[in-house]
Scaffold this active site. Structure first.
Site, PDB file in Angstrom:
ATOM      1  N   CYS A  21      -2.542  -0.473   1.368  1.00  0.00           N
ATOM      2  CA  CYS A  21      -2.600  -2.229   1.467  1.00  0.00           C
ATOM      3  C   CYS A  21      -4.000  -2.530   1.762  1.00  0.00           C
ATOM      4  CB  CYS A  21      -1.748  -2.711   2.189  1.00  0.00           C
ATOM      5  SG  CYS A  21      -1.178  -1.873   3.619  1.00  0.00           S
ATOM      6  N   HIS A  50      -2.954  -9.079   6.269  1.00  0.00           N
ATOM      7  CA  HIS A  50      -4.040  -8.161   6.737  1.00  0.00           C
ATOM      8  C   HIS A  50      -5.228  -8.873   6.480  1.00  0.00           C
ATOM      9  CE1 HIS A  50      -0.766  -5.134   6.888  1.00  0.00           C
ATOM     10  NE2 HIS A  50      -1.562  -4.233   6.034  1.00  0.00           N
TER      11      HIS A  50
HETATM   12  P1  NAP Z   1      11.358  -0.621   4.774  1.00  0.00           P
HETATM   13  O1  NAP Z   1      11.263  -2.082   4.721  1.00  0.00           O
HETATM   14  O2  NAP Z   1      11.497   0.004   6.126  1.00  0.00           O
HETATM   15  O3  NAP Z   1      12.252  -0.087   3.547  1.00  0.00           O
HETATM   16  C1  NAP Z   1      12.486   1.021   3.205  1.00  0.00           C
HETATM   17  C2  NAP Z   1      13.258   1.224   1.867  1.00  0.00           C
HETATM   18  O4  NAP Z   1      13.366   2.549   1.570  1.00  0.00           O
HETATM   19  C3  NAP Z   1      14.697   0.599   2.102  1.00  0.00           C
HETATM   20  O5  NAP Z   1      14.978   0.016   0.957  1.00  0.00           O
HETATM   21  C4  NAP Z   1      15.397   1.926   2.099  1.00  0.00           C
HETATM   22  O6  NAP Z   1      16.708   1.618   1.981  1.00  0.00           O
HETATM   23  C5  NAP Z   1      14.641   2.892   1.362  1.00  0.00           C
HETATM   24  N1  NAP Z   1      14.988   4.114   1.704  1.00  0.00           N
HETATM   25  C6  NAP Z   1      14.792   4.836   3.061  1.00  0.00           C
HETATM   26  N2  NAP Z   1      15.334   6.041   2.986  1.00  0.00           N
HETATM   27  C7  NAP Z   1      15.788   6.379   1.948  1.00  0.00           C
HETATM   28  C8  NAP Z   1      16.482   7.028   1.224  1.00  0.00           C
HETATM   29  N3  NAP Z   1      16.490   8.461   1.739  1.00  0.00           N
HETATM   30  N4  NAP Z   1      16.758   7.493  -0.110  1.00  0.00           N
HETATM   31  C9  NAP Z   1      16.691   6.184  -0.819  1.00  0.00           C
HETATM   32  N5  NAP Z   1      15.951   5.092  -0.204  1.00  0.00           N
HETATM   33  C10 NAP Z   1      15.713   5.072   1.231  1.00  0.00           C
HETATM   34  O7  NAP Z   1       9.793  -0.171   4.225  1.00  0.00           O
HETATM   35  P2  NAP Z   1       8.665  -0.926   3.370  1.00  0.00           P
HETATM   36  O8  NAP Z   1       7.873  -1.503   4.176  1.00  0.00           O
HETATM   37  O9  NAP Z   1       9.447  -1.497   2.271  1.00  0.00           O
HETATM   38  O10 NAP Z   1       7.953   0.478   2.894  1.00  0.00           O
HETATM   39  C11 NAP Z   1       8.575   1.566   2.115  1.00  0.00           C
HETATM   40  C12 NAP Z   1       7.257   2.289   1.716  1.00  0.00           C
HETATM   41  O11 NAP Z   1       6.474   1.996   1.145  1.00  0.00           O
HETATM   42  C13 NAP Z   1       6.594   3.235   2.615  1.00  0.00           C
HETATM   43  O12 NAP Z   1       6.431   4.549   2.236  1.00  0.00           O
HETATM   44  C14 NAP Z   1       5.317   2.643   3.102  1.00  0.00           C
HETATM   45  O13 NAP Z   1       4.064   3.591   3.093  1.00  0.00           O
HETATM   46  C15 NAP Z   1       5.031   2.156   1.461  1.00  0.00           C
HETATM   47  N6  NAP Z   1       4.213   0.904   1.565  1.00  0.00           N
HETATM   48  C16 NAP Z   1       3.168   1.017   1.023  1.00  0.00           C
HETATM   49  C17 NAP Z   1       2.087  -0.219   1.126  1.00  0.00           C
HETATM   50  C18 NAP Z   1       0.969  -0.014   0.569  1.00  0.00           C
HETATM   51  O14 NAP Z   1       0.040  -0.180   1.067  1.00  0.00           O
HETATM   52  N7  NAP Z   1       0.871  -0.222  -0.858  1.00  0.00           N
HETATM   53  C19 NAP Z   1       2.451  -1.134   2.003  1.00  0.00           C
HETATM   54  C20 NAP Z   1       3.752  -1.105   2.570  1.00  0.00           C
HETATM   55  C21 NAP Z   1       4.667  -0.305   2.588  1.00  0.00           C
HETATM   56  P3  NAP Z   1      17.860   1.449   3.083  1.00  0.00           P
HETATM   57  O15 NAP Z   1      17.940  -0.136   3.251  1.00  0.00           O
HETATM   58  O16 NAP Z   1      19.255   1.766   2.710  1.00  0.00           O
HETATM   59  O17 NAP Z   1      17.740   2.036   4.685  1.00  0.00           O
HETATM   60  N1  12T Z   2       1.503   3.398   7.672  1.00  0.00           N
HETATM   61  O1  12T Z   2       1.219   3.111   2.084  1.00  0.00           O
HETATM   62  O2  12T Z   2       2.036   1.124   8.733  1.00  0.00           O
HETATM   63  O3  12T Z   2      -0.241   4.395   3.275  1.00  0.00           O
HETATM   64  O4  12T Z   2       1.144  -0.695   7.914  1.00  0.00           O
HETATM   65  C1  12T Z   2       1.117   1.527   4.381  1.00  0.00           C
HETATM   66  C2  12T Z   2       1.170   0.735   5.478  1.00  0.00           C
HETATM   67  C3  12T Z   2       1.225   3.397   5.502  1.00  0.00           C
HETATM   68  C4  12T Z   2       0.767   3.320   3.182  1.00  0.00           C
HETATM   69  C5  12T Z   2       1.505   0.581   8.008  1.00  0.00           C
HETATM   70  C6  12T Z   2       1.361   2.575   6.645  1.00  0.00           C
HETATM   71  C7  12T Z   2       1.078   2.707   4.400  1.00  0.00           C
HETATM   72  C8  12T Z   2       1.353   1.408   6.848  1.00  0.00           C
END
Ligand code: NAP
Ligand code: 12T
Length: 340
Positions: free
Chosen positions: A133, A246
């Site tokens: 991000c 951010h």
């Molecule tokens: P979050 O709100 O904690 O949500 C996590 C999601 O993953 C939920 O839907 C969860 O399902 C699911 N999940 C967790 N463990 C799983 C498993 N074993 N099998 C299937 N689904 C599973 O997190 P988030 O902020 O959405 O972020 C998730 C990911 O996106 C992270 O890897 C993060 O690095 C990435 N991300 C990337 C960016 C970016 O910079 N592009 C920004 C933010 C996040 P449940 O509801 O069933 O627990």
């Molecule tokens: N640790 O997608 O915690 O690499 O704000 C994105 C957001 C990892 C990523 C955070 C993180 C990622 C966070």
């Protein structure tokens, strides 16, 4: 023959990024045929609204991607590591939001305003990586400047919202604020320290060089997206008690002489960028105003006269939209327009 509609799976659909994927597909009227909402066993059986229908959430498994054209992934890096290659083998093109594949030379790392042509490389593994991000919003604002003036060095400090760390992290900030107002000791679970009324100069874990992984993602991903290893980048990434969007204080040094007024004009015309820069009127971008919007907002553009060609700026964007789900859907739009 080109398809009229595409079957889409969202892996991590119940998370903060997953829910944003759903909203953005609806808002932009992406041509979705069937939608599959996938999460862990914990939330399998629940329902989430998509275009007025309560869609069933199912657990992500090896069978999840049969007949799926595009997979929008944000289930965490370890789940992506296991399931993205399996989905890709089943014929699904994966757009992955986790850090798992970003630096793989056979996986394109794409910001559509910056390096749309790299999308074509998806054919190697059927995976496209969405950058971090903080990297996305920085490169959207800096690319037009790099093209015109050639950036030699970037010094960036981030002010990152808690939503970047997921739904439990957002809950933790709320609970800590509530506890502090009730004279109770706040619980610390998600972040390494209390985040309420605090700033934490650590995002992700530390590496041997003294930098955090988040800081090195900004360094390495920016070079890959620019296709230019010669740009020097140094970063300090800080968590602040903001829910969404951010902010970044960015200092650059360019090869060619740089003029702040010209940069304002250049960025006003740049795709995906909005300039808010009227210091006399107190007008500059702030997370509370920018959350929920699509563009990258830039203000406080001014000369740094401590070096020959220096410039300072302030960059704010919604980390769940342009920083995650919106960027991935824009990649999907480019994919169906030009490739599938
Ligand atoms: P979050 O709100 O904690 O949500 C996590 C999601 O993953 C939920 O839907 C969860 O399902 C699911 N999940 C967790 N463990 C799983 C498993 N074993 N099998 C299937 N689904 C599973 O997190 P988030 O902020 O959405 O972020 C998730 C990911 O996106 C992270 O890897 C993060 O690095 C990435 N991300 C990337 C960016 C970016 O910079 N592009 C920004 C933010 C996040 P449940 O509801 O069933 O627990
Ligand atoms: N640790 O997608 O915690 O690499 O704000 C994105 C957001 C990892 C990523 C955070 C993180 C990622 C966070």
């Amino acid at each position: 023959m080109k398809k009229k509609k595409y079957n889409v799976a969202i892996a991590g659909a119940t998370g903060v990024v997953g829910r944003e994927f759903i909203k953005i597909l609806e808002e932009r009227n992406f041509p979705v045929g069937e939608i599959k909402l996938l999460a862990s066993e914990r939330s399998a059986g629940s329902r989430i609204d998509f275009k007025g229908n309560g869609e069933l959430v199912t657990d992500l498994n090896d069978e999840s991607f049969k007949g799926v054209d595009i997979g929008l992934f944000s289930p965490g890096a370890s789940v992506s590591a296991k399931h993205a290659p399996r989905a890709a083998k089943a014929g699904c093109i994966v757009i992955d939001n986790t850090s798992q594949f970003r630096m793989d030379p056979d996986v394109p790392l794409v910001v559509p305003e910056v390096n749309p042509k790299d999308i074509g490389l998806y054919k190697k593994k059927n995976i496209i990586a969405n950058p971090n991000c903080s990297t996305i919003q920085m490169v959207v604002a800096l690319k037009p400047i790099h093209d015109k003036y050639r950036i030699k060095r970037i010094v960036v400090s981030t002010y990152q919202s808690v939503s970047g760390a997921g739904k439990e992290a957002m809950e933790e900030l709320s609970l800590q604020v509530r506890d502090l107002f009730n004279m109770k000791e706040p619980e610390v679970n998600v972040f390494p320290h209390r985040i309420a009324f605090n700033c934490i100069p650590q995002i992700d874990s530390f590496l041997d060089n003294g930098y955090t992984k988040e800081e090195m993602k900004m360094v390495n991903e920016t070079k890959k997206i620019f296709g230019d290893d010669s740009v020097k980048i140094t970063a300090t990434t800080v968590r602040v008690p903001v829910f969404v969007a951010h902010s970044e204080a960015v200092n650059i040094e360019t090869e060619k002489p740089i003029d702040p007024e010209d940069v304002k004009k250049l960025l006003s015309k740049a795709p995906g960028v909005v300039v808010i820069d009227e210091p006399g009127e107190g007008a500059y971008p702030m997370p509370a105003d920018i959350a929920g919007q699509d563009e990258v907002f830039v203000g406080r553009i001014r000369r740094d006269d401590t070096v020959p060609n220096g410039l300072n700026m302030w960059i704010v964007s919604d980390n769940l939209r342009k920083g995650a789900a919106l960027n991935a859907v824009q990649i999907a739009e480019a994919l169906i327009k030009d490739y599938i």
